[in-house]
Design a protein around this motif. Sequence first.
Motif, PDB file in Angstrom:
ATOM      1  N   LYS A   1       7.493   0.564 -12.097  1.00 47.53           N
ATOM      2  CA  LYS A   1       8.135  -0.688 -11.722  1.00 47.53           C
ATOM      3  C   LYS A   1       9.254  -0.472 -10.690  1.00 47.53           C
ATOM      4  CE  LYS A   1       6.928  -3.024 -16.039  1.00 47.53           C
ATOM      5  NZ  LYS A   1       7.426  -3.762 -17.230  1.00 47.53           N
TER       6      LYS A   1
ATOM      7  N   CYS B   1      12.607   0.704 -12.957  1.00 46.58           N
ATOM      8  CA  CYS B   1      12.506   1.578 -14.130  1.00 46.58           C
ATOM      9  C   CYS B   1      11.205   2.360 -14.047  1.00 46.58           C
ATOM     10  CB  CYS B   1      12.579   0.764 -15.420  1.00 46.58           C
ATOM     11  SG  CYS B   1      11.209  -0.390 -15.614  1.00 46.58           S
TER      12      CYS B   1
ATOM     13  N   CYS C   1       8.657   2.310 -16.134  1.00 46.83           N
ATOM     14  CA  CYS C   1       7.521   1.734 -16.863  1.00 46.83           C
ATOM     15  C   CYS C   1       6.303   1.602 -15.941  1.00 46.83           C
ATOM     16  CB  CYS C   1       7.870   0.348 -17.387  1.00 46.83           C
ATOM     17  SG  CYS C   1       9.116   0.396 -18.665  1.00 46.83           S
TER      18      CYS C   1
ATOM     19  N   THR D   1       7.242  -1.651 -21.421  1.00 46.40           N
ATOM     20  CA  THR D   1       8.593  -2.201 -21.281  1.00 46.40           C
ATOM     21  C   THR D   1       9.621  -1.164 -21.714  1.00 46.40           C
ATOM     22  OG1 THR D   1       8.369  -3.133 -23.482  1.00 46.40           O
ATOM     23  CG2 THR D   1       7.990  -4.627 -21.646  1.00 46.40           C
ATOM     24  N   CYS D   2      10.851  -1.360 -21.246  1.00 41.50           N
ATOM     25  CA  CYS D   2      11.964  -0.490 -21.613  1.00 41.50           C
ATOM     26  C   CYS D   2      13.234  -1.332 -21.548  1.00 41.50           C
ATOM     27  CB  CYS D   2      12.030   0.708 -20.658  1.00 41.50           C
ATOM     28  SG  CYS D   2      12.643   0.270 -19.034  1.00 41.50           S
TER      29      CYS D   2
ATOM     30  N   CYS E   1      13.608  -3.298 -17.995  1.00 44.27           N
ATOM     31  CA  CYS E   1      12.768  -4.448 -17.640  1.00 44.27           C
ATOM     32  C   CYS E   1      12.704  -5.474 -18.769  1.00 44.27           C
ATOM     33  CB  CYS E   1      11.385  -4.005 -17.185  1.00 44.27           C
ATOM     34  SG  CYS E   1      10.486  -2.995 -18.357  1.00 44.27           S
TER      35      CYS E   1
HETATM   36 ZN   LIG Z   1      10.863  -0.763 -17.876  1.00 41.02          ZN
END
Ligand SMILES: [Zn+2]
Length: 478
Positions: free
Chosen positions: A25, A28, A30, A42-43, A46
């Motif tokens: 992304k 990040c 991900c 996801t993290c 995001c």
């Molecule tokens: Zn993320």
Amino acid sequence: MSILYEMYETVIGLEIHVELLTKTKLFCACSTAFGGAPNSNTCPVCAGLPGSLPVLNRKAVEKCVMLGLALHSDIARCSWFDRKNYYYPDNPQNYQITQFYAPLCTGGYLETEGKKRIRIREMHLEDDAGKLLHRGKKTLIDYNRSGVPLIEIVTAPDFSSAEEAVEFLRKLREILLSLGISDCKMQEGSLRVDVNLSVKPAGAEENGVRAEIKNVNSFSELVPLAAFEKKRQVDLLAAGGRPVQETRGWDGRTQTTFFMRRKETPRDYRYFREPDLPALALTDADIAAIRVKMPKSADAVRQEMMERFGISAAEAAVLQKEPSLYALFCETYALQPDPKRILNRLLQEGTAILRKNGQTWEDVRMRAVDFAALLELGVSGRISLTTEKALLQRMFSESFDPVAYVRSQDLIQQTDEGELMETARQVVADNPASVRDYLAGKDRALQYLTGQGMKALAGRADAKRLQDCIREVLEDLT
Ligand SMILES: [Zn+2]
């Protein structure tokens, strides 16, 4: 369209969002893969958790610069990111990180096939929102898309018809694909088009008030969309009303647009510089390094094909559009470097065979080595053109060695001059009426006699050589 509508011109500008083919992304690490289990990619960044910090993806910057270079834009040596503040459930941070005050690329243009130059206002990087899935009375949220890198491309309102806009989009898609920037799949949302449309009295200098129309699902929808929206706006003006800046949606089912909301102004979003990211600085050397990595443009690839194979622009365009055909062409060329003959068989006969079989080039079973052998049989005169074409047709659907097949079926051309003359004499003796016609100046009689001779030889002869023999026999008669 009635006179009323002809009194107005349509003015269109496009805003295009392109999802980038990066592995990760924008801010990040991900994955950007499409179709994963909801919220699996996801993290904290995001998902918008407080305290998480964004880190800019260098590859996304590279791709945006590549597009800027391809479209003749100015690449900013210093740009930065801004927060666009708004609340919506698919936007967990409550702001989008975009470039408002200092976009990465400004200016530039793209020329359509019709040589109209469409100006690019700016192109910038921003992150995508999540996706809302409405299930009856419930709404589910999937943040897998949240943070996926986008380039937003804003054109000047330079289109005077939907057809021009479609032409532009096709060309832009070709560039995005050849640069490997995006897969441009509209159905998966990786290419999204918003249409800004206004009308103005024909010849007027100033543009009217525009509506922004969202939810366009395919390029072909642009034409009915523009027709509907022009009519709506002209009707409104004719009735004494005034169009307002608004966001509308396109309903493909009813082929109409519908009101969504009044258009927000930049003030509504309270843009301010993103405090968690440093400015994005690029040196001339950085940009030069990106330029070197750029794959060749589609135009350049076609030009190269034309020079290498001595083929026409139209032929190069066909080869470029059909990767399977181009692969077959190149492999065959390596074995039998006669591009004219290869293309003639593939584009003339081949295209007709495909149409007849309802096949595409991907379905063709023929191996280059067999095709080259078939061409060689034809060039050397060992099989007739009729046999060559018949075999080509079979080889499109089944793979076999034409040399072995021709031998086993006794299709080697009758090349013995004596036998050809013998056949010619026989045909002339058997068809006195046609001979009289020929001697009376009817050239078509010669065609008929040749056909009879080919029949007698079961097609295993070069029709032209046989015809020469028959002509020789006939000339002896006079
Ligand atoms: Zn993320």
